[in-house]
Write a protein that holds these residues in place. Sequence first.
Motif, mmCIF file in Angstrom:
data_model
loop_
_atom_site.group_PDB
_atom_site.id
_atom_site.type_symbol
_atom_site.label_atom_id
_atom_site.label_comp_id
_atom_site.label_asym_id
_atom_site.label_seq_id
_atom_site.Cartn_x
_atom_site.Cartn_y
_atom_site.Cartn_z
ATOM 1 N N PHE A 42 0.906 -1.239 -0.047
ATOM 2 C CA PHE A 42 0.025 0.177 0.011
ATOM 3 C C PHE A 42 0.743 1.245 -0.028
ATOM 4 N N GLU A 77 -2.755 5.189 1.916
ATOM 5 C CA GLU A 77 -3.918 4.443 1.504
ATOM 6 C C GLU A 77 -4.426 3.373 2.777
ATOM 7 N N PRO A 96 -7.700 4.467 4.662
ATOM 8 C CA PRO A 96 -8.768 4.672 3.972
ATOM 9 C C PRO A 96 -9.305 2.928 3.722
ATOM 10 N N PHE A 97 -8.401 1.975 3.533
ATOM 11 C CA PHE A 97 -8.681 0.559 3.194
ATOM 12 C C PHE A 97 -9.080 -0.056 4.613
ATOM 13 N N ARG A 128 -12.610 1.088 4.807
ATOM 14 C CA ARG A 128 -13.552 0.102 3.990
ATOM 15 C C ARG A 128 -13.868 -1.025 4.503
ATOM 16 N N GLU A 151 5.817 3.603 0.761
ATOM 17 C CA GLU A 151 4.876 2.653 0.870
ATOM 18 C C GLU A 151 5.012 1.700 2.019
ATOM 19 N N PHE A 210 -10.415 -2.557 -3.518
ATOM 20 C CA PHE A 210 -9.656 -1.481 -3.173
ATOM 21 C C PHE A 210 -8.507 -1.281 -4.295
ATOM 22 N N ASP A 211 -7.748 -2.300 -4.751
ATOM 23 C CA ASP A 211 -6.548 -2.132 -5.686
ATOM 24 C C ASP A 211 -7.118 -1.431 -7.090
ATOM 25 N N SER A 271 -8.378 1.910 -6.864
ATOM 26 C CA SER A 271 -7.165 3.032 -6.486
ATOM 27 C C SER A 271 -6.322 3.083 -8.044
#
Length: 122
Positions: free
Chosen positions: A27, A31, A34-35, A38, A94, A116-117, A120
């Motif tokens: 990630f 991010e 946010p993941f 979710r 990352e 999610f990926d 994005s």
Amino acid sequence: MLKFLTSLFKPEAVKPAAATSETSMLFAVVEIAPFLTRLANNPRFGLPEGLAEEIATALPHLDLHQRRRWQIEGAYDGAPAEFGIEVVMESGGEADVTFFTPQFAIEELNRELGAFDAASER
């Protein structure tokens, strides 16, 4: 004697399912929260409130290649379950994030990671 007899009819606390499987994804650090938000909004996962914020707050304090792991008692489909999240800071903003879940939750977690990926990349 009475104590023994009443203990026979007292329901035992349900032990959470152990985190026996794992999956991971790289990630961008920004991010991760946010993941997790979710994932917490997925009705199948019962994760503690504030988990995304707790982890996001800890990330700036991790050095390159440093790892941090969170053990979480939550639920999956209403049944108690243990989860783990391990973050290893990589270069370039990352982080490698590994999720430890019970086997029965791994498919849904992988589905969330894929969605999610895909979102994005747009």
